[in-house]
Enzyme design. Structure first.
Site, mmCIF file in Angstrom:
data_model
loop_
_atom_site.group_PDB
_atom_site.id
_atom_site.type_symbol
_atom_site.label_atom_id
_atom_site.label_comp_id
_atom_site.label_asym_id
_atom_site.label_seq_id
_atom_site.Cartn_x
_atom_site.Cartn_y
_atom_site.Cartn_z
ATOM 1 N N CYS A 1 1.003 -8.711 3.045
ATOM 2 C CA CYS A 1 1.254 -8.042 1.737
ATOM 3 C C CYS A 1 0.375 -7.415 0.857
ATOM 4 C CB CYS A 1 1.480 -9.250 0.804
ATOM 5 S SG CYS A 1 2.352 -9.113 -0.784
ATOM 6 N N CYS B 1 -0.887 -9.325 -2.466
ATOM 7 C CA CYS B 1 -1.809 -10.627 -2.393
ATOM 8 C C CYS B 1 -2.533 -10.846 -1.029
ATOM 9 C CB CYS B 1 -0.993 -11.757 -2.768
ATOM 10 S SG CYS B 1 0.498 -12.286 -1.692
ATOM 11 N N CYS C 1 4.129 -14.135 -3.299
ATOM 12 C CA CYS C 1 4.101 -13.533 -4.503
ATOM 13 C C CYS C 1 5.540 -12.776 -4.664
ATOM 14 C CB CYS C 1 2.952 -12.471 -4.702
ATOM 15 S SG CYS C 1 3.252 -10.803 -3.632
ATOM 16 N N ASP D 1 -10.957 9.856 18.943
ATOM 17 C CA ASP D 1 -10.801 8.624 19.478
ATOM 18 C C ASP D 1 -9.578 8.239 20.031
ATOM 19 O OD1 ASP D 1 -10.488 6.124 19.739
ATOM 20 O OD2 ASP D 1 -11.072 5.285 17.798
#
Length: 440
Positions: A181, A184, A206, A334
Protein backbone atom coordinates in the site's frame (compact mmCIF):
# COMPACT_ATOMS: atom_id res chain seq x y z
CA UNK A 1 14.96 17.86 -40.13
CA UNK A 2 14.38 14.23 -39.07
CA UNK A 3 16.48 14.07 -35.91
CA UNK A 4 14.37 13.54 -32.82
CA UNK A 5 16.49 15.21 -30.13
CA UNK A 6 19.70 16.82 -31.42
CA UNK A 7 18.12 19.98 -32.95
CA UNK A 8 16.28 20.63 -29.69
CA UNK A 9 19.43 20.09 -27.66
CA UNK A 10 21.26 22.72 -29.69
CA UNK A 11 18.30 25.11 -29.62
CA UNK A 12 17.92 24.86 -25.83
CA UNK A 13 21.61 25.60 -25.43
CA UNK A 14 21.09 28.78 -27.45
CA UNK A 15 17.73 29.69 -25.91
CA UNK A 16 16.99 27.97 -22.57
CA UNK A 17 13.51 29.58 -22.56
CA UNK A 18 12.43 27.93 -25.81
CA UNK A 19 9.84 25.73 -24.07
CA UNK A 20 8.25 28.85 -22.55
CA UNK A 21 7.78 30.15 -26.08
CA UNK A 22 6.17 26.85 -27.03
CA UNK A 23 3.92 27.05 -23.99
CA UNK A 24 2.61 30.47 -25.03
CA UNK A 25 1.82 29.27 -28.54
CA UNK A 26 -0.36 26.32 -27.49
CA UNK A 27 -3.96 27.14 -26.63
CA UNK A 28 -4.29 23.86 -24.74
CA UNK A 29 -1.73 21.31 -23.62
CA UNK A 30 -1.77 17.71 -22.44
CA UNK A 31 1.23 15.80 -21.11
CA UNK A 32 1.39 12.00 -20.96
CA UNK A 33 3.83 10.49 -18.50
CA UNK A 34 4.46 7.18 -16.74
CA UNK A 35 6.61 4.15 -17.51
CA UNK A 36 4.82 2.16 -20.22
CA UNK A 37 2.29 3.27 -22.81
CA UNK A 38 3.35 6.91 -23.20
CA UNK A 39 4.13 6.75 -26.90
CA UNK A 40 1.00 4.80 -27.82
CA UNK A 41 -1.28 7.04 -25.74
CA UNK A 42 0.43 10.14 -27.13
CA UNK A 43 -0.03 8.95 -30.71
CA UNK A 44 -3.65 7.97 -30.06
CA UNK A 45 -4.51 11.36 -28.55
CA UNK A 46 -2.77 13.15 -31.43
CA UNK A 47 -4.71 11.06 -33.95
CA UNK A 48 -8.02 11.71 -32.19
CA UNK A 49 -7.48 15.47 -31.89
CA UNK A 50 -6.70 15.74 -35.59
CA UNK A 51 -10.32 14.82 -36.28
CA UNK A 52 -11.33 18.21 -34.84
CA UNK A 53 -8.28 20.44 -34.98
CA UNK A 54 -5.82 21.38 -37.73
CA UNK A 55 -2.92 22.58 -35.63
CA UNK A 56 -1.79 19.90 -33.21
CA UNK A 57 1.86 19.65 -32.19
CA UNK A 58 3.27 16.45 -30.72
CA UNK A 59 6.54 14.58 -30.21
CA UNK A 60 5.24 11.46 -31.93
CA UNK A 61 8.55 9.64 -32.31
CA UNK A 62 9.00 9.16 -28.58
CA UNK A 63 11.84 11.63 -27.89
CA UNK A 64 10.38 12.68 -24.55
CA UNK A 65 13.05 14.69 -22.77
CA UNK A 66 13.25 18.52 -23.05
CA UNK A 67 15.36 18.34 -26.20
CA UNK A 68 12.84 15.96 -27.81
CA UNK A 69 9.92 18.28 -27.10
CA UNK A 70 11.95 21.23 -28.39
CA UNK A 71 12.81 19.30 -31.58
CA UNK A 72 9.11 18.64 -32.24
CA UNK A 73 8.57 22.41 -32.07
CA UNK A 74 11.50 23.13 -34.39
CA UNK A 75 10.23 20.59 -36.92
CA UNK A 76 6.81 22.27 -37.11
CA UNK A 77 7.17 25.88 -36.02
CA UNK A 78 3.91 27.86 -36.01
CA UNK A 79 2.71 30.96 -34.26
CA UNK A 80 -0.24 29.15 -32.71
CA UNK A 81 -1.40 25.60 -32.03
CA UNK A 82 -4.83 24.40 -31.00
CA UNK A 83 -3.23 21.64 -28.93
CA UNK A 84 0.19 20.63 -27.73
CA UNK A 85 0.33 16.89 -27.00
CA UNK A 86 3.58 15.69 -25.43
CA UNK A 87 4.78 12.47 -23.91
CA UNK A 88 7.29 13.25 -21.20
CA UNK A 89 9.92 11.06 -19.57
CA UNK A 90 9.24 10.66 -15.85
CA UNK A 91 12.68 11.90 -14.86
CA UNK A 92 12.35 14.94 -17.14
CA UNK A 93 8.85 15.78 -15.96
CA UNK A 94 9.89 18.48 -13.42
CA UNK A 95 12.16 20.23 -15.92
CA UNK A 96 9.48 20.30 -18.62
CA UNK A 97 6.50 21.44 -16.52
CA UNK A 98 8.67 24.28 -15.26
CA UNK A 99 8.01 25.80 -18.70
CA UNK A 100 5.08 23.89 -20.20
CA UNK A 101 1.93 24.30 -18.08
CA UNK A 102 -0.42 21.44 -19.01
CA UNK A 103 -4.20 21.68 -18.85
CA UNK A 104 -4.26 17.88 -18.51
CA UNK A 105 -1.75 15.29 -17.33
CA UNK A 106 -2.32 11.63 -18.20
CA UNK A 107 -0.45 9.18 -15.95
CA UNK A 108 -0.25 5.64 -17.28
CA UNK A 109 1.62 3.51 -14.70
CA UNK A 110 4.86 3.20 -12.76
CA UNK A 111 7.07 0.15 -13.32
CA UNK A 112 10.76 -0.49 -12.78
CA UNK A 113 12.58 0.91 -15.78
CA UNK A 114 16.18 2.04 -16.32
CA UNK A 115 17.19 1.31 -12.73
CA UNK A 116 20.51 3.05 -13.33
CA UNK A 117 18.57 6.31 -13.84
CA UNK A 118 15.51 6.06 -11.63
CA UNK A 119 16.09 3.44 -8.96
CA UNK A 120 12.90 1.84 -7.62
CA UNK A 121 9.44 2.91 -8.71
CA UNK A 122 8.72 4.71 -5.43
CA UNK A 123 11.40 7.22 -6.39
CA UNK A 124 10.06 7.60 -9.94
CA UNK A 125 6.55 8.15 -8.64
CA UNK A 126 7.77 10.74 -6.15
CA UNK A 127 9.54 12.74 -8.89
CA UNK A 128 6.27 13.20 -10.78
CA UNK A 129 4.15 13.64 -7.63
CA UNK A 130 6.26 16.51 -6.31
CA UNK A 131 6.38 18.26 -9.70
CA UNK A 132 2.57 18.15 -9.94
CA UNK A 133 1.94 19.91 -6.63
CA UNK A 134 2.09 23.53 -7.87
CA UNK A 135 0.29 22.87 -11.17
CA UNK A 136 -3.29 23.87 -11.90
CA UNK A 137 -4.23 20.88 -14.03
CA UNK A 138 -6.67 18.00 -14.48
CA UNK A 139 -5.20 14.56 -13.78
CA UNK A 140 -6.24 11.55 -15.88
CA UNK A 141 -5.21 8.70 -13.55
CA UNK A 142 -4.93 4.94 -13.97
CA UNK A 143 -7.14 3.77 -11.11
CA UNK A 144 -5.77 0.21 -11.34
CA UNK A 145 -2.19 1.13 -10.47
CA UNK A 146 -1.88 1.88 -6.73
CA UNK A 147 1.27 3.88 -7.48
CA UNK A 148 -0.83 6.18 -9.70
CA UNK A 149 -4.17 6.29 -7.87
CA UNK A 150 -2.42 7.65 -4.77
CA UNK A 151 -2.04 10.90 -6.75
CA UNK A 152 -5.63 11.65 -5.71
CA UNK A 153 -4.03 13.06 -2.54
CA UNK A 154 -2.88 16.05 -4.61
CA UNK A 155 -6.49 17.31 -4.59
CA UNK A 156 -6.56 18.21 -8.27
CA UNK A 157 -9.52 17.54 -10.52
CA UNK A 158 -9.10 13.78 -10.90
CA UNK A 159 -10.50 11.57 -13.67
CA UNK A 160 -10.06 7.81 -13.22
CA UNK A 161 -9.87 5.09 -15.83
CA UNK A 162 -9.32 1.36 -15.62
CA UNK A 163 -10.06 -2.15 -16.84
CA UNK A 164 -12.43 -4.56 -15.12
CA UNK A 165 -11.85 -8.28 -14.78
CA UNK A 166 -11.73 -10.21 -18.05
CA UNK A 167 -10.49 -13.56 -19.35
CA UNK A 168 -7.04 -11.95 -19.52
CA UNK A 169 -7.03 -11.28 -15.76
CA UNK A 170 -5.28 -13.65 -13.36
CA UNK A 171 -4.34 -14.26 -9.76
CA UNK A 172 -1.17 -16.03 -10.84
CA UNK A 173 0.87 -12.95 -11.74
CA UNK A 174 4.60 -13.55 -11.61
CA UNK A 175 5.89 -10.03 -12.30
CA UNK A 176 4.38 -7.59 -9.80
CA UNK A 177 6.37 -4.43 -9.16
CA UNK A 178 4.77 -3.43 -5.86
CA UNK A 179 2.43 -5.36 -3.59
CA UNK A 180 2.43 -2.76 -0.84
CA UNK A 181 0.00 0.00 0.00
CA UNK A 182 1.48 3.40 -0.97
CA UNK A 183 -0.31 4.99 2.01
CA UNK A 184 0.55 2.72 4.97
CA UNK A 185 2.98 0.16 3.44
CA UNK A 186 0.76 -2.78 4.38
CA UNK A 187 0.58 -5.66 1.90
CA UNK A 188 -2.23 -5.14 -0.63
CA UNK A 189 -4.89 -7.79 -1.20
CA UNK A 190 -5.71 -8.42 -4.87
CA UNK A 191 -8.94 -9.78 -6.30
CA UNK A 192 -7.21 -10.08 -9.70
CA UNK A 193 -4.28 -8.74 -11.72
CA UNK A 194 -4.55 -7.45 -15.28
CA UNK A 195 -0.80 -7.05 -15.64
CA UNK A 196 2.03 -5.99 -13.37
CA UNK A 197 0.50 -4.53 -10.21
CA UNK A 198 -2.50 -3.26 -12.19
CA UNK A 199 -5.75 -4.82 -11.05
CA UNK A 200 -8.35 -4.84 -8.29
CA UNK A 201 -6.65 -4.14 -4.95
CA UNK A 202 -7.46 -3.18 -1.38
CA UNK A 203 -5.51 -2.50 1.79
CA UNK A 204 -7.05 -4.29 4.78
CA UNK A 205 -5.27 -1.93 7.17
CA UNK A 206 -6.09 1.59 5.92
CA UNK A 207 -8.80 0.89 3.32
CA UNK A 208 -6.86 2.21 0.32
CA UNK A 209 -8.42 0.77 -2.86
CA UNK A 210 -9.19 1.48 -6.50
CA UNK A 211 -11.08 4.76 -6.81
CA UNK A 212 -14.41 4.60 -8.60
CA UNK A 213 -13.97 4.61 -12.37
CA UNK A 214 -15.12 7.48 -14.56
CA UNK A 215 -14.15 5.42 -17.60
CA UNK A 216 -13.84 1.65 -17.51
CA UNK A 217 -13.40 -1.16 -19.99
CA UNK A 218 -15.91 -3.82 -19.02
CA UNK A 219 -15.12 -6.57 -21.53
CA UNK A 220 -12.26 -7.56 -23.83
CA UNK A 221 -12.35 -10.02 -26.70
CA UNK A 222 -9.60 -10.95 -29.14
CA UNK A 223 -10.57 -11.97 -32.67
CA UNK A 224 -9.25 -11.47 -36.21
CA UNK A 225 -5.98 -9.99 -34.93
CA UNK A 226 -7.75 -7.19 -33.08
CA UNK A 227 -8.96 -6.41 -29.58
CA UNK A 228 -12.63 -5.59 -29.08
CA UNK A 229 -13.27 -3.43 -26.02
CA UNK A 230 -16.53 -2.32 -24.42
CA UNK A 231 -16.13 0.94 -22.53
CA UNK A 232 -18.49 2.38 -19.94
CA UNK A 233 -18.50 6.13 -19.30
CA UNK A 234 -20.88 6.62 -16.38
CA UNK A 235 -23.43 4.24 -17.87
CA UNK A 236 -22.88 5.19 -21.51
CA UNK A 237 -21.65 2.06 -23.32
CA UNK A 238 -19.52 2.09 -26.48
CA UNK A 239 -17.67 -0.59 -28.43
CA UNK A 240 -14.09 -0.01 -29.57
CA UNK A 241 -11.86 -2.02 -31.91
CA UNK A 242 -8.09 -1.68 -31.66
CA UNK A 243 -5.85 -3.51 -34.12
CA UNK A 244 -2.78 -3.85 -31.94
CA UNK A 245 -1.97 -6.61 -29.48
CA UNK A 246 -1.78 -6.62 -25.71
CA UNK A 247 -3.95 -6.14 -22.63
CA UNK A 248 -1.81 -3.06 -21.95
CA UNK A 249 -3.40 -1.44 -25.00
CA UNK A 250 -6.79 -1.63 -23.29
CA UNK A 251 -5.35 0.81 -20.77
CA UNK A 252 -3.80 3.00 -23.46
CA UNK A 253 -7.10 3.23 -25.34
CA UNK A 254 -9.04 3.91 -22.14
CA UNK A 255 -6.62 6.69 -21.16
CA UNK A 256 -6.91 8.30 -24.60
CA UNK A 257 -10.71 8.08 -24.51
CA UNK A 258 -10.90 9.49 -20.99
CA UNK A 259 -8.79 12.49 -21.96
CA UNK A 260 -10.66 13.06 -25.24
CA UNK A 261 -14.12 13.09 -23.69
CA UNK A 262 -12.96 15.30 -20.84
CA UNK A 263 -11.53 17.68 -23.48
CA UNK A 264 -14.96 17.93 -25.08
CA UNK A 265 -14.79 15.56 -28.05
CA UNK A 266 -17.66 13.33 -29.21
CA UNK A 267 -17.42 9.66 -28.17
CA UNK A 268 -18.56 8.29 -31.53
CA UNK A 269 -15.86 10.24 -33.35
CA UNK A 270 -13.28 9.22 -30.77
CA UNK A 271 -14.01 5.49 -31.12
CA UNK A 272 -13.91 5.70 -34.92
CA UNK A 273 -10.53 7.40 -34.79
CA UNK A 274 -9.20 4.65 -32.52
CA UNK A 275 -10.46 1.99 -34.94
CA UNK A 276 -8.60 3.54 -37.90
CA UNK A 277 -5.45 4.31 -35.92
CA UNK A 278 -2.30 3.03 -37.57
CA UNK A 279 1.27 3.00 -36.30
CA UNK A 280 3.91 4.19 -38.74
CA UNK A 281 6.75 5.05 -36.42
CA UNK A 282 8.52 1.80 -35.64
CA UNK A 283 6.72 0.95 -32.41
CA UNK A 284 4.08 -1.78 -32.74
CA UNK A 285 4.20 -1.08 -36.46
CA UNK A 286 3.02 -3.76 -38.90
CA UNK A 287 5.11 -3.89 -42.07
CA UNK A 288 4.21 -6.14 -44.99
CA UNK A 289 7.44 -7.67 -46.27
CA UNK A 290 7.17 -9.96 -49.29
CA UNK A 291 5.03 -12.89 -48.15
CA UNK A 292 5.06 -12.16 -44.43
CA UNK A 293 4.16 -9.60 -41.80
CA UNK A 294 6.84 -7.94 -39.67
CA UNK A 295 5.83 -6.44 -36.33
CA UNK A 296 8.21 -4.18 -34.37
CA UNK A 297 7.46 -3.95 -30.63
CA UNK A 298 9.61 -1.92 -28.25
CA UNK A 299 10.59 -3.74 -25.04
CA UNK A 300 12.43 -2.01 -22.23
CA UNK A 301 11.49 -3.47 -18.83
CA UNK A 302 10.23 -6.67 -17.15
CA UNK A 303 6.53 -5.85 -17.42
CA UNK A 304 6.78 -4.82 -21.07
CA UNK A 305 8.68 -7.92 -22.16
CA UNK A 306 6.39 -10.23 -20.17
CA UNK A 307 3.24 -8.75 -21.68
CA UNK A 308 4.60 -8.76 -25.22
CA UNK A 309 5.45 -12.46 -24.95
CA UNK A 310 1.97 -13.14 -23.55
CA UNK A 311 0.46 -11.24 -26.45
CA UNK A 312 2.51 -13.23 -28.98
CA UNK A 313 1.15 -16.41 -27.39
CA UNK A 314 -2.32 -15.41 -28.66
CA UNK A 315 -1.06 -15.47 -32.25
CA UNK A 316 -1.44 -18.91 -33.85
CA UNK A 317 0.49 -18.09 -37.03
CA UNK A 318 3.90 -19.58 -37.83
CA UNK A 319 6.36 -17.11 -36.41
CA UNK A 320 9.94 -16.14 -35.60
CA UNK A 321 11.13 -13.83 -32.84
CA UNK A 322 14.17 -11.56 -32.90
CA UNK A 323 15.05 -9.91 -29.58
CA UNK A 324 17.56 -7.04 -29.85
CA UNK A 325 19.04 -6.06 -26.49
CA UNK A 326 21.29 -3.00 -26.21
CA UNK A 327 22.71 -1.39 -23.08
CA UNK A 328 23.44 2.11 -24.34
CA UNK A 329 22.67 4.97 -21.92
CA UNK A 330 19.26 5.59 -23.53
CA UNK A 331 18.37 1.91 -23.10
CA UNK A 332 19.55 1.72 -19.51
CA UNK A 333 22.96 0.22 -18.87
CA UNK A 334 21.55 -2.29 -16.37
CA UNK A 335 20.01 -5.22 -18.29
CA UNK A 336 19.29 -7.34 -15.23
CA UNK A 337 15.60 -6.64 -15.91
CA UNK A 338 15.46 -9.52 -18.39
CA UNK A 339 15.80 -11.88 -15.41
CA UNK A 340 12.73 -10.36 -13.75
CA UNK A 341 10.61 -10.75 -16.88
CA UNK A 342 8.38 -13.80 -17.26
CA UNK A 343 10.39 -15.22 -20.15
CA UNK A 344 9.09 -18.68 -19.25
CA UNK A 345 5.84 -17.77 -21.01
CA UNK A 346 7.72 -18.58 -24.22
CA UNK A 347 6.69 -22.20 -23.65
CA UNK A 348 3.07 -21.13 -24.32
CA UNK A 349 3.89 -19.68 -27.75
CA UNK A 350 2.65 -21.99 -30.49
CA UNK A 351 4.20 -22.40 -33.95
CA UNK A 352 7.41 -20.61 -32.99
CA UNK A 353 9.97 -21.63 -35.60
CA UNK A 354 13.04 -19.81 -34.26
CA UNK A 355 14.32 -17.33 -31.70
CA UNK A 356 17.13 -14.92 -32.61
CA UNK A 357 19.27 -12.90 -30.18
CA UNK A 358 21.00 -9.72 -31.36
CA UNK A 359 22.40 -6.44 -30.11
CA UNK A 360 25.20 -5.58 -27.71
CA UNK A 361 23.90 -8.00 -25.06
CA UNK A 362 22.76 -10.79 -27.37
CA UNK A 363 24.44 -13.47 -25.26
CA UNK A 364 22.57 -12.30 -22.16
CA UNK A 365 19.30 -13.06 -23.95
CA UNK A 366 20.49 -16.53 -24.91
CA UNK A 367 21.54 -17.21 -21.31
CA UNK A 368 18.13 -16.07 -20.05
CA UNK A 369 16.45 -18.45 -22.51
CA UNK A 370 18.67 -21.28 -21.29
CA UNK A 371 17.57 -20.69 -17.70
CA UNK A 372 13.97 -20.59 -18.93
CA UNK A 373 14.69 -24.13 -20.22
CA UNK A 374 13.80 -23.11 -23.75
CA UNK A 375 15.19 -25.94 -25.88
CA UNK A 376 12.36 -26.46 -28.37
CA UNK A 377 14.09 -24.65 -31.24
CA UNK A 378 17.59 -23.56 -32.13
CA UNK A 379 18.47 -20.20 -30.61
CA UNK A 380 20.55 -18.07 -32.98
CA UNK A 381 23.03 -15.54 -31.55
CA UNK A 382 24.44 -12.71 -33.64
CA UNK A 383 25.31 -9.32 -32.16
CA UNK A 384 25.12 -7.70 -35.59
CA UNK A 385 21.63 -6.27 -35.84
CA UNK A 386 21.50 -5.94 -39.62
CA UNK A 387 22.69 -9.52 -40.20
CA UNK A 388 20.14 -10.84 -37.72
CA UNK A 389 17.31 -8.92 -39.37
CA UNK A 390 18.33 -10.20 -42.81
CA UNK A 391 18.34 -13.76 -41.48
CA UNK A 392 14.93 -13.58 -39.86
CA UNK A 393 13.36 -11.83 -42.84
CA UNK A 394 14.43 -14.74 -45.05
CA UNK A 395 12.69 -17.36 -42.92
CA UNK A 396 9.60 -19.19 -44.14
CA UNK A 397 7.06 -17.95 -41.58
CA UNK A 398 3.83 -15.94 -41.57
CA UNK A 399 4.96 -13.26 -39.14
CA UNK A 400 8.24 -12.02 -37.66
CA UNK A 401 8.19 -10.35 -34.25
CA UNK A 402 11.14 -8.04 -33.67
CA UNK A 403 11.56 -6.87 -30.07
CA UNK A 404 14.19 -4.11 -29.88
CA UNK A 405 15.20 -1.99 -26.93
CA UNK A 406 15.02 1.76 -27.35
CA UNK A 407 18.19 2.56 -29.29
CA UNK A 408 17.51 -0.25 -31.76
CA UNK A 409 13.91 0.67 -32.62
CA UNK A 410 14.48 3.12 -35.46
CA UNK A 411 17.62 1.36 -36.66
CA UNK A 412 15.51 -1.78 -37.01
CA UNK A 413 12.83 0.03 -38.94
CA UNK A 414 15.34 1.72 -41.25
CA UNK A 415 16.97 -1.64 -42.07
CA UNK A 416 13.62 -3.27 -42.86
CA UNK A 417 12.40 -0.35 -44.94
CA UNK A 418 15.71 -0.33 -46.79
CA UNK A 419 15.27 -3.97 -47.76
CA UNK A 420 11.63 -3.35 -48.63
CA UNK A 421 12.50 -0.41 -50.89
CA UNK A 422 15.16 -2.48 -52.63
CA UNK A 423 12.60 -5.20 -53.27
CA UNK A 424 10.03 -2.73 -54.58
CA UNK A 425 12.63 -1.07 -56.80
CA UNK A 426 13.55 -4.41 -58.39
CA UNK A 427 10.00 -5.26 -59.42
CA UNK A 428 9.71 -2.68 -62.29
CA UNK A 429 13.21 -3.65 -63.44
CA UNK A 430 12.28 -7.33 -63.51
CA UNK A 431 9.22 -6.51 -65.59
CA UNK A 432 11.40 -4.68 -68.08
CA UNK A 433 13.75 -7.67 -68.34
CA UNK A 434 10.84 -10.07 -68.84
CA UNK A 435 9.35 -7.87 -71.56
CA UNK A 436 12.68 -7.66 -73.35
CA UNK A 437 12.94 -11.43 -73.33
CA UNK A 438 9.41 -12.37 -74.37
CA UNK A 439 8.13 -9.19 -75.97
CA UNK A 440 4.92 -7.31 -75.19
Amino acid sequence: MNATALPGKVALRINPELLSTLNSRCKKKVIITGTNGKTTTNNLINHILHSEYDDVLSNLRGANMPQGVASAFLNDTKNEYDWGVFEVDEGSFPNIVKYLKPDYVVITNFFRDQLDRFGEIENTSKIVYEALKPLDTTLILNADDPMVSKFKDLNKKNVYYGVEKSRFSTLDQRVVESRFCPVCSNSLDYEYFNYGQLGKYMCSKCGFENPEYDYKITSIKYSEDAYHFRIDNNGKIHDVIFRYDGIYNAYNCCAAIAFSIEAGLDMEKVTKRIENFEYKLGRMENIEFKNKMVKIVLVKNPIGLSEVLKSISNDQRRKSILFILNDNPADGTDVSWIWDADVEVIHNIKNLESFHCAGIRAQDIALRLKYAEYTDKIVEIDKNIEDSIETVLAEDVDIVYILPTYTAVYQTRDIIMGHLNQTNARIPRLREIIKSKIGN
